[in-house]
Enzyme design. Structure first.
Site, PDB file in Angstrom:
ATOM      1  N   LYS A 270      37.920  45.312  34.819  1.00 51.38           N
ATOM      2  CA  LYS A 270      38.856  44.557  35.658  1.00 51.38           C
ATOM      3  C   LYS A 270      38.692  43.053  35.415  1.00 51.38           C
ATOM      4  O   LYS A 270      39.682  42.308  35.365  1.00 51.38           O
ATOM      5  CB  LYS A 270      38.616  44.856  37.138  1.00 51.38           C
ATOM      6  CG  LYS A 270      38.696  46.325  37.524  1.00 51.38           C
ATOM      7  CD  LYS A 270      40.066  46.903  37.309  1.00 51.38           C
ATOM      8  CE  LYS A 270      40.117  48.354  37.773  1.00 51.38           C
ATOM      9  NZ  LYS A 270      41.409  49.003  37.417  1.00 51.38           N
ATOM     10  N   ILE A 271      37.459  42.619  35.260  1.00 50.86           N
ATOM     11  CA  ILE A 271      37.204  41.190  34.994  1.00 50.86           C
ATOM     12  C   ILE A 271      37.784  40.801  33.635  1.00 50.86           C
ATOM     13  O   ILE A 271      38.393  39.734  33.484  1.00 50.86           O
ATOM     14  CB  ILE A 271      35.692  40.895  35.057  1.00 50.86           C
ATOM     15  CG1 ILE A 271      35.168  41.145  36.471  1.00 50.86           C
ATOM     16  CG2 ILE A 271      35.399  39.459  34.632  1.00 50.86           C
ATOM     17  CD1 ILE A 271      33.663  41.008  36.607  1.00 50.86           C
TER      18      ILE A 271
END
Length: 572
Positions: A270-271
């Site tokens: 997600k990052i």
């Protein structure tokens, strides 16, 4: 109520700024310096120098306008302040800057000059204007390493020859003064690789706030669905990002983030997505989903937790109108009309002299009041009213406003006040039952309208196996006395009574964010062989209760470096 997707922050001007309010160049002060020939009065103006670097044009205009308004005593509700713009740092009493790095600041002001001044952020001026008096500089120090110098050189209110007294509070309700605390040490700021949030510095708004907010949405969504373990993983990721001091780029990701403890493969992906595209698609999709919006809305109604929220959704409820029909509350009902229909389980009317509980029906009627955040000055007013009444029935009590207020939030969802007595020897006996007595008195005077929870005092039990605290508490709904025709909102107020021996552990236990407090307990257990909660610290091997004499001593007993309250924001 539809939740908006997290938005990115920017310092650039918006398209809505008109040309007349958008300066074309940096401002230059036209004020003259106070001469040193002795002709000026000894109580001269407070001279302010504004470092314009890292301030957009709109903010610069705002600060200059605020100084001008202060001189004229506007708005009329506050006293005028004797402030003046200074054209150089050397002649200033106070310097305002948004710069937080020493090297960059030294391009504008020599460091040896800075050590002789109070160096604050723009919020110092905003708060001073709002309150009609010079506020403490230490709470707005721009540089941690200059905090003590800033406090030392902070302009004194005695220099303000305004000819008027502050209109903020009456003599019977003295203004709340937060307890003075020392700043977080530089070692803690450098400790962002630590596993525990209680070892890291977590500011209210971090460098990577947009990323933290998007991950927080995913954590909240899983919490609402009952996936506690998954939610905790995202909450821990948010706490790590909150303390990471650099802007997260692909280079920073490879250099630092892959080595941080507690970041799983899903979170890392997600990052990576955020680095590449500036957003997380699942977060945006979640915010737009009907189920998330409904569950989030329902769970904000007191008495409806995630479990009941899911049950309501499963039977077809989607919005407030559905809840009102389900709980038989007429649209637009007032509290009075709802209370007229309330009866006890044996079908008797609730006695007028009894503090009513807060059922879901009343909570629905109060939802709009509860949705409006509480500004800091109103939290202080609530504290003043409570302590004024408490002093009438039991003089000598001490208190601290904790919660989000103490962590520096400009607005709070509720007010939390920890109360004890100054008599160390007999204080424990003095405060027994005081919580209930105070709550009843405030109800009789019309200040407290409902109670959500009222618990008596229980002795500290070192042998219990689960986390809870044994402090005397009243979780209530409060309405402040009216000001003329102004209608005051219903606010949530938590009163926490602690014995003098447990006062400082209670202050620490109720000041940190959720993740900070969780890691504080985890640190005590795994690293120090201790049990910690708001009601005390106990050594596990002999059940000895440790009694700290200050908030800093709580950290010392736990073997932790000091983290000031404004750096305990380990959640969004």
């Amino acid at each position: 109520m539809k939740r908006r997707p997290p938005a990115h922050r920017s310092n650039s001007n918006t398209d809505t700024d008109s040309e007349e309010h958008r300066p074309s160049k940096r401002f230059r002060s036209t004020s003259t310096e106070v001469s040193g020939d002795g002709t000026e009065p000894t109580t001269g103006p407070i001279k302010i120098y504004i470092v314009q670097e890292k301030l957009d044009d709109k903010t610069i205009r705002e600060l200059f306008d605020l100084v001008e308004l202060a001189q004229k005593g506007r708005p009329p509700s506050v006293a005028p302040l004797n402030l003046e713009i200074c054209k150089n740092a050397e002649g200033a009493d106070l310097i305002i800057t948004n710069i937080r790095m020493k090297k960059r600041f030294e391009r504008h002001v020599l460091w040896n000059i800075a050590k002789q001044k109070a160096i604050v952020t723009p919020d110092w001026l905003r708060e001073s204007i709002k309150k009609g008096r010079l506020v403490e500089c230490g709470n707005h120090a721009a540089f941690t390493e200059l905090h003590d110098k800033t406090v030392e050189h902070c302009p004194d209110e005695s220099n303000q020859d305004t000819g008027a007294t502050s209109r903020e509070s009456s003599p019977s309700l003295p203004r709340y003064q937060p307890p003075a605390v020392k700043p977080t040490s530089l070692n803690v700021f450098k400790n962002w690789r630590s596993r525990y949030a209680c070892q890291r510095a977590s500011p209210l708004v971090c460098v990577n706030q947009a990323l933290a907010e998007e991950l927080a949405v995913l954590g909240e969504a899983r919490e609402l669905e009952g996936l506690r373990v998954n939610a905790l993983a995202y909450e821990r990721a948010v706490s790590l990002i909150k303390s990471y001091p650099y802007h997260i780029t692909q280079e920073a990701y490879k250099r630092d983030l892959v080595k941080l403890p507690g970041l799983g493969s899903k979170t890392m992906s997600k990052i990576q997505e955020f680095i590449s595209s500036g957003s997380i698609s699942e977060s945006r999709t979640t915010c737009e989903s009907e189920r998330y919006q409904s569950l989030s809305l329902f769970s904000k109604i007191y008495g409806i937790g995630p479990v009941n929220a899911r049950k309501l959704y499963d039977i077809g409820c989607r919005g407030i109108e559905d809840l009102e029909r389900y709980y038989d509350v007429a649209p637009g009902s007032t509290i009075e009309s709802v209370e007229e229909d309330l009866v006890t389980p044996d079908r008797k009317k609730i006695p007028k002299n009894k503090i009513p509980d807060l059922p879901i029906k009343i909570s629905l009627a109060l939802r709009e009041d509860f949705a409006i955040p509480i500004p800091r000055e109103e939290v202080e007013e609530m504290h003043g009213v409570v302590m004024h009444e408490l002093d009438l029935i039991q003089p000598g009590c001490v208190s601290t406003i904790v919660g989000g207020y103490r962590r520096g939030k400009p607005y709070s969802n509720d007010a939390d006040i920890v109360i004890s007595h100054s008599d160390i020897r007999n204080g424990a006996n003095i405060i027994k039952g005081l919580c209930k007595r105070l709550t009843q008195r405030l109800h009789a005077s019309g200040v407290i309208t409902h109670v959500m929870h009222l618990s008596g005092f229980h002795a500290h039990n070192a042998l219990r196996t689960e986390h809870w605290d044994s402090l005397e508490k009243a979780l209530t709904v409060l309405v402040l006395p009216s000001k003329g025709k102004e209608k005051r909102l219903h606010r949530r107020l938590d009163l926490i009574f602690a014995s003098p021996a447990a006062y400082w552990t209670a202050v620490v236990g109720w000041s940190g964010s959720k993740m900070f407090e969780r890691d504080l307990r985890l640190w005590a257990k795994t690293e120090k062989g201790m049990k910690f909660d708001s009601s005390g610290m106990t050594r596990r091997h002999d059940s000895k209760l440790l009694i700290p004499r200050s908030e800093e001593e709580v950290f010392d007993c736990l073997g932790l470096e000091w983290v000031d309250p404004t750096m305990r924001n380990a959640d969004v």
